[in-house]
Enzyme design. Structure first.
Site, PDB file in Angstrom:
ATOM      1  N   HIS A 158       0.803  -1.205   0.089  1.00  0.00           N
ATOM      2  CA  HIS A 158       0.006  -0.180  -0.043  1.00  0.00           C
ATOM      3  C   HIS A 158       0.789   1.432  -0.139  1.00  0.00           C
ATOM      4  O   HIS A 158       0.231   2.262  -0.171  1.00  0.00           O
ATOM      5  CB  HIS A 158      -0.889  -0.023   1.266  1.00  0.00           C
ATOM      6  CG  HIS A 158      -2.076  -1.112   1.191  1.00  0.00           C
ATOM      7  ND1 HIS A 158      -3.100  -0.561   0.924  1.00  0.00           N
ATOM      8  CD2 HIS A 158      -1.884  -2.473   1.175  1.00  0.00           C
ATOM      9  CE1 HIS A 158      -4.055  -1.905   0.853  1.00  0.00           C
ATOM     10  NE2 HIS A 158      -3.242  -2.796   1.167  1.00  0.00           N
ATOM     11  N   ASP A 366       3.505   9.369  -0.772  1.00  0.00           N
ATOM     12  CA  ASP A 366       2.247   8.814  -0.601  1.00  0.00           C
ATOM     13  C   ASP A 366       2.124   7.617  -1.424  1.00  0.00           C
ATOM     14  O   ASP A 366       2.147   7.611  -2.675  1.00  0.00           O
ATOM     15  CB  ASP A 366       1.218   9.420  -0.515  1.00  0.00           C
ATOM     16  CG  ASP A 366       0.330   9.429   0.650  1.00  0.00           C
ATOM     17  OD1 ASP A 366      -0.205   8.048   1.082  1.00  0.00           O
ATOM     18  OD2 ASP A 366      -0.616  10.176   1.347  1.00  0.00           O
TER      19      ASP A 366
HETATM   20  C1  GDG Z   1      -2.048   3.784   3.388  1.00  0.00           C
HETATM   21  C2  GDG Z   1      -0.886   4.304   2.338  1.00  0.00           C
HETATM   22  C3  GDG Z   1      -2.909   4.377   0.579  1.00  0.00           C
HETATM   23  C4  GDG Z   1      -8.465   9.807   7.805  1.00  0.00           C
HETATM   24  N1  GDG Z   1      -8.969  10.533   8.920  1.00  0.00           N
HETATM   25  C5  GDG Z   1     -10.095   9.966   9.147  1.00  0.00           C
HETATM   26  C6  GDG Z   1     -10.561   9.148   8.288  1.00  0.00           C
HETATM   27  N2  GDG Z   1      -9.558   8.912   7.507  1.00  0.00           N
HETATM   28  C7  GDG Z   1      -9.666   7.872   6.314  1.00  0.00           C
HETATM   29  C8  GDG Z   1      -9.705   8.616   4.829  1.00  0.00           C
HETATM   30  C9  GDG Z   1      -8.861   7.816   4.095  1.00  0.00           C
HETATM   31  C10 GDG Z   1      -7.955   6.751   4.892  1.00  0.00           C
HETATM   32  O1  GDG Z   1      -8.308   7.271   6.360  1.00  0.00           O
HETATM   33  C11 GDG Z   1      -6.432   7.162   4.721  1.00  0.00           C
HETATM   34  O2  GDG Z   1      -6.187   6.676   3.589  1.00  0.00           O
HETATM   35  P1  GDG Z   1      -4.906   7.337   2.911  1.00  0.00           P
HETATM   36  O3  GDG Z   1      -4.964   6.653   1.457  1.00  0.00           O
HETATM   37  O4  GDG Z   1      -5.120   8.801   2.677  1.00  0.00           O
HETATM   38  O5  GDG Z   1      -3.637   7.154   3.823  1.00  0.00           O
HETATM   39  P2  GDG Z   1      -3.045   6.112   4.574  1.00  0.00           P
HETATM   40  O6  GDG Z   1      -3.724   5.758   5.885  1.00  0.00           O
HETATM   41  O7  GDG Z   1      -1.583   6.350   4.711  1.00  0.00           O
HETATM   42  O8  GDG Z   1      -3.033   4.573   3.827  1.00  0.00           O
HETATM   43  C12 GDG Z   1      -1.747   5.079   1.118  1.00  0.00           C
HETATM   44  C13 GDG Z   1      -3.804   3.647   1.561  1.00  0.00           C
HETATM   45  O9  GDG Z   1      -2.872   2.740   2.376  1.00  0.00           O
HETATM   46  C14 GDG Z   1      -4.417   2.564   0.776  1.00  0.00           C
HETATM   47  O10 GDG Z   1      -3.744   1.868   0.017  1.00  0.00           O
HETATM   48  O11 GDG Z   1      -3.544   5.231  -0.357  1.00  0.00           O
HETATM   49  O12 GDG Z   1      -0.828   5.845   0.378  1.00  0.00           O
HETATM   50  O13 GDG Z   1      -0.162   5.454   2.973  1.00  0.00           O
HETATM   51  O14 GDG Z   1      -9.974   6.806   3.698  1.00  0.00           O
HETATM   52  O15 GDG Z   1     -10.758   9.202   4.810  1.00  0.00           O
HETATM   53  N3  GDG Z   1     -11.717   8.456   8.405  1.00  0.00           N
HETATM   54  C15 GDG Z   1     -12.617   8.713   9.392  1.00  0.00           C
HETATM   55  N4  GDG Z   1     -12.374   9.748  10.312  1.00  0.00           N
HETATM   56  C16 GDG Z   1     -11.051  10.497  10.176  1.00  0.00           C
HETATM   57  O16 GDG Z   1     -10.970  11.327  11.047  1.00  0.00           O
HETATM   58  N5  GDG Z   1     -13.874   8.028   9.428  1.00  0.00           N
END
Ligand code: GDG
Length: 461
Positions: A158, A366
């Protein structure tokens, strides 16, 4: 169809797999429901040795079994807090300066992978296909193979895969890549990650890699491919629209008193570029006096990995920066940055995205960044906001309608904020449409189905 077994560091709870929670958990659960199967991993609990050795806790939901185990404190420290999050995470995000290598932690990382693999073996059936997720579990297939397991096993990374010069900073880099070669399919978020892996195979492992992803190395053959993780855009649009009329969102709108809104949402992590983002916003306010008092940045940043030292530092830095900038530009009735160190319901985030004029997503590095995609999916097509996106997010390859920035360039990012806030409707709509075409093309279902088709070895039509 053979059963699917999903293995990930954390297992979603049955409630997290229901539509209201959304996200990756729903996507993976969809595949499990279709073929029946098991979702196996750590429960998130730190438990005594005795409890950990009792065998997985099983919960059933239709054809899907959730199988979870607790980790003893020492295992948690070495496998999770230590090698996974204080070594692999920083180096894979190009932050060697923050990495801490400890041989005992690495040994613990391998030991826990082997221990987890042996727990899973008891639940396996001969023709199950096994899908392992992310950097915590690189040696998982190797442990299964050493125990004689012949099933098809795939791995999806990821986070970014670093270029070899960066990877070489991890002392056991060769063992880690050798472990990856025990999978049948290894999936990456972007072509640049896959090429970095191929480079290592060719230059440092005396192996071969063809452009179409056929790898021969360490006496094994495997396939690599790019699977761009996505979202379900229609589900997000619906959540965002429904939430607009709810009280919390109306309250926020009222409190803005007609000011423009810039939204950012990230786990509190140094890879997400939060300090640079705050400074870019400060620079924007400095250079654009007409916007002072007229635009608010809402930064939602729920804390994660709070027991890893570098995470305590980033939290302190951000609190300092937010305080400093707010001290400089606040008025009696105006706070430029609302910095919220807590987790919000998913529907609320999607509705706030829809209310905002700009989505500011500026990680330093990222794997993909789902927030960028969620931001686009949540917009009102008749009056969409503008995505300002880091060129170093995997999502930048697809979200070509975004305003692209280099997050290290504070002035450049501040100029992009100014342009985004002033952008005419026609250009906003055109950029939104471009992004939506890409979102629909690579939605979460396509990511999952493409990976599983390759893992099952389905012939391409
Ligand atoms: C890893 C990789 C890759 C965030 N704050 C809250 C919340 N979130 C949710 C977001 C989003 C998820 O968490 C975060 O996903 P990201 O992709 O932005 O980043 P990582 O957590 O670092 O994820 C990344 C991912 O895996 C998938 O393969 O894209 O590059 O680092 O969905 O909306 N959700 C809620 N409350 C929050 O305060 N409910």
């Amino acid at each position: 169809m053979s059963r699917l077994v999903v293995v990930s560091n954390r297992v979603a709870t049955p409630t997290e797999t229901k539509g209201s929670a959304g996200g990756l958990a729903v996507g993976v659960f969809g595949a499990l429901k279709d073929s029946g199967g098991v979702w196996f991993g750590w429960s998130g609990d730190v438990v005594s040795e005795t409890v950990a050795n009792q065998g997985p806790k099983l919960e059933r939901d239709g054809a899907v079994t959730f199988a979870t185990v607790g980790l003893p404190k020492k295992d948690y420290d070495q496998y999770y807090r230590g090698f996974s999050n204080a070594m692999l995470w920083p180096v894979f995000h190009y932050r060697n300066d923050l990495a801490v290598y400890d041989r005992d932690e690495y040994a613990g990382y391998r030991r826990v992978n082997a221990w987890l693999a042996h727990k899973l073996i008891k639940l396996l059936e001969p023709d199950d296909i096994i899908w392992v997720h992310d950097y915590h579990l690189i040696p998982f297939a190797e442990a299964l193979r050493s125990a004689g397991i012949k099933n098809r096993i795939g791995f999806f990374l990821h986070i970014p895969f670093p270029s070899p010069q960066i990877l070489l900073n991890i002392p056991p880099h060769e063992e880690l890549v050798k472990s990856l070669c025990c999978y049948d399919v290894v999936g990456f978020q972007t072509e640049r990650d896959r090429i970095a892996f191929h480079d290592y195979i060719v230059r440092h492992a005396h192996g071969t890699a063809t452009p179409d992803g056929h790898i021969e190395a360490f006496g094994r053959t495997l396939k690599t491919s790019v699977y761009r993780i996505g979202v379900f855009p229609d589900e997000i649009a619906e959540q965002a629209e429904r939430g607009e009329a709810r009280q919390d969102v109306m309250d926020l709108k009222q409190s803005l008193e007609g000011r423009k809104l810039i939204m950012s949402v990230d786990r509190l992590d140094y890879s997400k570029g939060l300090v640079e983002r705050f400074r870019a916003f400060e620079h924007f306010l400095e250079k654009s006096p007409e916007w002072r008092g007229n635009v608010t940045l809402v930064q939602i940043a729920p804390p994660t990995r709070a027991d890893v030292e570098t995470y305590q530092q980033i939290r302190q830095n951000l609190e300092y920066e937010a305080g400093r900038i707010n001290g400089r530009y606040s008025g009696l009735d105006y706070t430029p940055i609302r910095y919220l160190n807590q987790r919000y319901d998913r529907w609320k985030l999607m509705s706030l995205f829809r209310e905002s004029q700009v989505g500011l997503v500026t990680p330093l590095r990222d794997g993909m960044n789902l927030v960028a995609k969620e931001y686009i999916a949540a917009q009102n097509p008749d009056d969409p906001g503008v995505l300002v996106l880091s060129q170093f997010a995997g999502a930048a390859d697809e979200m070509t309608g975004a305003m692209m920035v280099n997050p290290h360039d504070i002035v450049g990012t501040s100029e992009a904020i100014a342009r985004a806030l002033a952008m005419p409707l026609a250009e906003r709509k055109q950029r939104y449409e471009t992004n939506m075409i890409a979102l629909r093309k690579h939605n979460l279902g396509v990511w999952r189905d493409d990976f599983l088709a390759d893992l099952r070895g389905d012939a391409k039509a």
